[in-house]
Design an enzyme around this catalytic site. Structure first.
Site, PDB file in Angstrom:
ATOM      1  N   CYS A   1       0.814  -1.208   0.000  1.00 41.50           N
ATOM      2  CA  CYS A   1       0.000   0.000   0.000  1.00 41.50           C
ATOM      3  C   CYS A   1       0.848   1.258   0.000  1.00 41.50           C
ATOM      4  O   CYS A   1       0.934   1.976   0.994  1.00 41.50           O
ATOM      5  CB  CYS A   1      -0.980  -0.050   1.163  1.00 41.50           C
ATOM      6  SG  CYS A   1      -2.187  -1.342   0.860  1.00 41.50           S
TER       7      CYS A   1
ATOM      8  N   TYR B   1      20.936  -8.727  -5.213  1.00 40.76           N
ATOM      9  CA  TYR B   1      20.289  -7.639  -4.463  1.00 40.76           C
ATOM     10  C   TYR B   1      18.770  -7.709  -4.623  1.00 40.76           C
ATOM     11  O   TYR B   1      18.092  -6.700  -4.792  1.00 40.76           O
ATOM     12  CB  TYR B   1      20.849  -6.267  -4.899  1.00 40.76           C
ATOM     13  CG  TYR B   1      22.354  -6.259  -4.854  1.00 40.76           C
ATOM     14  CD1 TYR B   1      23.000  -6.278  -3.619  1.00 40.76           C
ATOM     15  CD2 TYR B   1      23.142  -6.309  -5.993  1.00 40.76           C
ATOM     16  CE1 TYR B   1      24.390  -6.335  -3.542  1.00 40.76           C
ATOM     17  CE2 TYR B   1      24.526  -6.359  -5.929  1.00 40.76           C
ATOM     18  CZ  TYR B   1      25.137  -6.368  -4.697  1.00 40.76           C
ATOM     19  OH  TYR B   1      26.496  -6.436  -4.617  1.00 40.76           O
TER      20      TYR B   1
HETATM   21  C1  LIG Z   1      28.990  -4.931  -2.633  1.00 42.71           C
HETATM   22  C2  LIG Z   1      30.443  -5.140  -2.705  1.00 42.71           C
HETATM   23  C3  LIG Z   1      31.013  -5.815  -3.788  1.00 42.71           C
HETATM   24  C4  LIG Z   1      30.205  -6.347  -4.960  1.00 42.71           C
HETATM   25  O1  LIG Z   1      29.630  -5.443  -5.798  1.00 42.71           O
HETATM   26  P1  LIG Z   1      28.912  -5.969  -7.144  1.00 42.71           P
HETATM   27  O2  LIG Z   1      28.432  -4.751  -7.816  1.00 42.71           O
HETATM   28  O3  LIG Z   1      27.797  -6.856  -6.736  1.00 42.71           O
HETATM   29  O4  LIG Z   1      29.939  -6.713  -7.934  1.00 42.71           O
HETATM   30  C5  LIG Z   1      32.370  -6.028  -3.774  1.00 42.71           C
HETATM   31  N1  LIG Z   1      33.154  -5.585  -2.757  1.00 42.71           N
HETATM   32  C6  LIG Z   1      32.643  -4.930  -1.698  1.00 42.71           C
HETATM   33  C7  LIG Z   1      33.543  -4.483  -0.612  1.00 42.71           C
HETATM   34  C8  LIG Z   1      31.282  -4.681  -1.638  1.00 42.71           C
HETATM   35  O5  LIG Z   1      30.784  -4.012  -0.595  1.00 42.71           O
END
Ligand SMILES: *Cc1c(COP(=O)(O)O)cnc(C)c1O
Length: 418
Positions: free
Chosen positions: A342, A371
């Protein structure tokens, strides 16, 4: 963008009709094809390892499902973990502590104690963290996260490497931070940067690795320390739109390994892909509840909202959608796909040209492996949904959906209110 086979108007995913999976398990449901996870892992590993010793730290915040972690453990992956919860989850999935690298930010001393007690290597985010860790122990492998002053990403919310970022240690303080680490009794083994998520071109990666290579040489000159690993982080882009070009991972690998091999004595490159490994391995299947026309708009009301997939509402992200049981029908109109939450901001897709929808149709939302489930919530008291793994025409449940009792489990009503 990865697309899927069409069998007589039915989308085929992992050797099965998407519709069959939706019928058997119910919706909404996240469905992952195991073969695609393995394929993506091997593709990125091979691109780098043909040049030099390569360690892939799968950034597990993209998707922490135990079954998917098991697949990557079997592939030989290591892990990038950003919390004690991720560390423990990966250990539960069979990763030895030495294969995990902990990169926290705003790390509490109690979390630092737990991670270091488990012998997990730590990627230091601040001088404060370094000093606090030194009081606990100095006999574990550490590296330092540098802010290279370069940002890259699909939107502002996911850029992490620009000057002034909350992440890491500023470039101009890098060399003296290694000096301080040595003074405290550490023997640092690596240097790290992660500039953001969803970068497309090779340039930011090349610039980042050049900076890390320079710093590695300065650290050697000033402190006599030979670092073993340059860790270039993650952030490799995956196309979300049908005609969007794929990123050339080979070009990036060629360029950055060339810099390391020619300019430093470092023998190992590490990288931390999250999205790249899992994004296009998974569909979110959601059923059409309701079809409605309002003003100039046509709405398809489905059973997944931003509780299930928050990326469109949160980042304005584009996810391709198709009606899986009308996979070869002509597109007749423009529709917004909206969920049961909602709030007006609850949408999965806007202005999509689709075949005429009907109640009961199964909508496939593409690129739902990264994600996606890991960012889902129980907002509006809707329990978390199921996850299914498919492989060569077989489907298995890898996560049960929660039930309403799960939402009440940790709540306490004070006696006086009863
Ligand atoms: C989130 C993150 C990643 C991965 O990022 P992607 O875009 O999913 O490849 C790599 N290293 C660190 C430290 C992160 O926080």
């Amino acid at each position: 963008m990865r697309d899927f086979d069409n069998n007589d108007g039915h989308m085929i995913f992992g050797g099965m009709r998407a519709e069959t999976i939706a019928d058997r398990f119910g919706t909404p449901v996240y469905v992952t094809d195991e073969n695609l996870v393995r394929e993506n892992y091997r593709k990125i590993y091979n691109a780098f390892s043909r040049h030099m010793d390569t360690v892939i730290h799968y950034a597990c915040k993209a998707n922490t499902s135990l079954a998917i972690l098991r697949i990557l453990e079997q592939e030989g992956s290591c892990i990038d973990a950003v919390s004690i919860g991720e560390v423990l989850t990966c250990m539960k999935a069979g990763f030895q502590p030495a294969r995990i690298l902990y990169t926290g930010t705003s790390v509490s001393s109690s979390e630092l104690k737990m991670v270091s007690d488990l012998n997990v290597p730590i990627n230091i985010d601040s001088v404060s963290e370094l000093e606090r860790l030194a009081k606990m122990r100095t006999d574990i492998p550490i590296s330092v996260r540098i802010t290279p002053g370069i940002g890259s990403g699909h939107c502002d919310k996911v850029i992490t490497g620009s000057e002034g970022s909350k992440f890491g240690i500023p470039m101009d303080a890098a060399v003296r931070t290694y000096g301080r680490a040595l003074e405290l009794g550490f023997k640092p083994v690596g240097i790290h940067a992660h500039i953001g998520s969803g970068g497309y071109t090779a340039e930011p990666f090349i610039e980042t690795v050049s900076i890390l290579a320079d710093l590695t040489n300065q650290i050697k000159d000033e402190h006599g320390l030979d670092l073993k690993t340059i860790n270039m982080g993650g952030g490799f882009k995956v196309p979300y739109k049908p005609n969007e070009p794929e990123m050339d991972i080979g070009e990036i690998a060629d360029a950055v390994t060339d810099i390391i091999l020619n300019e430093t004595s470092v023998k190992t490159i590490a990288l931390e892909p999250g999205r790249y490994i899992v994004c296009d391995t998974t569909l979110l299947l959601t059923r059409c509840n309701d079809v409605k026309r309002s003003g100039t708009k046509n709405y398809i009301g489905v059973d997944a909202g931003f509780n299930t997939l928050i990326r469109p509402a949160f980042y304005d992200s584009y996810h391709h959608v198709a009606i899986s049981n009308k996979f070869n029908k002509a597109c007749e109109g423009k529709y917004d796909i909206v969920g049961p939450i909602c709030e007006t901001g609850d949408f999965l897709a806007r202005d999509r040209v689709l075949p005429v929808p009907e109640e009961g149709d199964v909508i496939a939302v593409y690129n739902a492996g990264a994600y996606a489930f890991s960012m889902s919530s129980t907002y509006n008291s809707r329990p978390l949904c199921k996850e299914v793994l498919v492989k060569d025409g077989n489907a298995e449940l890898i996560r049960e959906s929660e039930n309403i009792e799960d939402l009440w489990r940790h709540q306490i009503i004070p006696k006086r209110l009863l």
